[in-house]
Design a protein around this motif. Structure first.
Motif, PDB file in Angstrom:
ATOM      1  N   TRP A 124      -5.286  -0.197  16.312  1.00 21.78           N
ATOM      2  CA  TRP A 124      -6.292  -0.885  15.507  1.00 21.78           C
ATOM      3  C   TRP A 124      -5.670  -1.907  14.566  1.00 21.78           C
ATOM      4  O   TRP A 124      -6.233  -2.960  14.310  1.00 21.78           O
ATOM      5  CB  TRP A 124      -7.102   0.150  14.728  1.00 21.78           C
ATOM      6  N   VAL A 125      -4.471  -1.590  14.054  1.00 16.54           N
ATOM      7  CA  VAL A 125      -3.839  -2.476  13.076  1.00 16.54           C
ATOM      8  C   VAL A 125      -2.708  -3.320  13.666  1.00 16.54           C
ATOM      9  O   VAL A 125      -2.055  -4.052  12.942  1.00 16.54           O
ATOM     10  CB  VAL A 125      -3.290  -1.683  11.860  1.00 16.54           C
ATOM     11  N   ARG A 127      -2.374  -6.023  15.206  1.00 13.16           N
ATOM     12  CA  ARG A 127      -2.365  -7.470  14.939  1.00 13.16           C
ATOM     13  C   ARG A 127      -1.943  -7.774  13.504  1.00 13.16           C
ATOM     14  O   ARG A 127      -1.538  -8.878  13.194  1.00 13.16           O
ATOM     15  CB  ARG A 127      -3.748  -8.083  15.202  1.00 13.16           C
ATOM     16  N   HIS A 128      -2.052  -6.787  12.630  1.00 12.85           N
ATOM     17  CA  HIS A 128      -1.743  -6.990  11.212  1.00 12.85           C
ATOM     18  C   HIS A 128      -0.349  -6.493  10.835  1.00 12.85           C
ATOM     19  O   HIS A 128       0.160  -6.839   9.776  1.00 12.85           O
ATOM     20  CB  HIS A 128      -2.783  -6.278  10.346  1.00 12.85           C
ATOM     21  N   ALA A 185      -2.466   2.175   7.220  1.00 11.82           N
ATOM     22  CA  ALA A 185      -3.318   1.332   8.070  1.00 11.82           C
ATOM     23  C   ALA A 185      -4.325   0.562   7.233  1.00 11.82           C
ATOM     24  O   ALA A 185      -4.548  -0.625   7.455  1.00 11.82           O
ATOM     25  CB  ALA A 185      -4.034   2.196   9.109  1.00 11.82           C
ATOM     26  N   LEU A 186      -4.928   1.215   6.236  1.00  7.89           N
ATOM     27  CA  LEU A 186      -5.910   0.553   5.385  1.00  7.89           C
ATOM     28  C   LEU A 186      -5.247  -0.562   4.574  1.00  7.89           C
ATOM     29  O   LEU A 186      -5.850  -1.617   4.364  1.00  7.89           O
ATOM     30  CB  LEU A 186      -6.600   1.565   4.472  1.00  7.89           C
ATOM     31  N   LEU A 188      -2.641  -2.309   5.549  1.00  8.66           N
ATOM     32  CA  LEU A 188      -2.374  -3.399   6.495  1.00  8.66           C
ATOM     33  C   LEU A 188      -3.625  -4.194   6.816  1.00  8.66           C
ATOM     34  O   LEU A 188      -3.570  -5.405   6.998  1.00  8.66           O
ATOM     35  CB  LEU A 188      -1.783  -2.840   7.801  1.00  8.66           C
ATOM     36  N   ARG A 189      -4.779  -3.523   6.903  1.00 10.60           N
ATOM     37  CA  ARG A 189      -6.027  -4.193   7.257  1.00 10.60           C
ATOM     38  C   ARG A 189      -6.669  -4.916   6.086  1.00 10.60           C
ATOM     39  O   ARG A 189      -7.534  -5.767   6.283  1.00 10.60           O
ATOM     40  CB  ARG A 189      -7.044  -3.169   7.820  1.00 10.60           C
ATOM     41  N   ARG A 190      -6.252  -4.573   4.856  1.00  7.75           N
ATOM     42  CA  ARG A 190      -6.852  -5.196   3.680  1.00  7.75           C
ATOM     43  C   ARG A 190      -6.527  -6.674   3.655  1.00  7.75           C
ATOM     44  O   ARG A 190      -5.362  -7.048   3.802  1.00  7.75           O
ATOM     45  CB  ARG A 190      -6.324  -4.515   2.418  1.00  7.75           C
TER      46      ARG A 190
END
Length: 193
Positions: A124-125, A127-128, A185-186, A188-190
């Protein structure tokens, strides 16, 4: 060329030692599972064979990662196949231990949900950024392997009660590191501000 010469890295071949070890681990999963089934978790000789196959397959995980990093043989295939092989081996072991009433089903479910969830989270992450294996994650893996090995080996009755304590520690670290990976993960997605 004058000045700084530009170097172009040669592409890493898919058929390399690290990927072959990962493939060997995948091949050993059904061999391991059949050996456990043949043992019925009651025949000491077959249980010993299943345990040894599990240990050898688990060891390939350490070796393939070291080879890939040491000799710069990291490939996209290896990045995907390695965790799949790990989850297949651990998952097969946990499910079989629960099928033969050696391990409560809730333990198997908790560990597998965490393992599959974190794998999905990594994709999910991706790409980040990459969620690298933490020290806690490595301790988790070591405890899971030790606990599964303890359950598989035909232990004398006096030592058998140690297994649930090792597995309890494995479950605790598995859950704790799962929360840590979710937090990473959160982050990285922020979106950057």
């Amino acid at each position: 060329m004058t000045g700084a010469e530009s170097t172009v890295a040669a592409p890493v071949p898919l058929l390399n030692a690290a990927n072959l070890l990962t493939a060997a681990r995948l091949v050993l999963v059904p061999v391991f599972a059949v050996t456990v089934v043949v043992s019925g978790m009651s025949h000491a000789g077959w249980r010993t064979a299943a345990c040894l196959i599990f240990v050898v397959a688990s060891a390939t995980d350490l070796v393939d990662g070291w080879i890939a990093r040491r000799f710069e043989l990291v490939t996209s295939l290896g990045k995907v196949a390695d965790p799949i092989a790990d989850k297949a081996l651990t998952g097969a072991a946990l499910v079989l231990l629960s099928v033969y009433d050696r391990l409560p089903w809730w333990v198997t479910v908790v560990i597998l949900v965490r393992e599959l969830g974190i794998t999905a989270l990594r994709f999910w992450v991706i790409r980040h950024g990459v969620i690298a294996a933490s020290r806690g994650g490595k301790i988790k893996t070591a405890l899971q392997i030790l606990a599964i090995t303890w359950y598989l080996w035909p232990m004398p009755a006096a030592l058998a009660p140690v297994g649930p304590w090792i597995m309890g520690a494995a479950v605790a670290v598995t859950v704790a590191t799962g929360f840590d990976y979710v937090a990473q993960a959160l982050r990285l997605r922020r979106p950057a501000r």
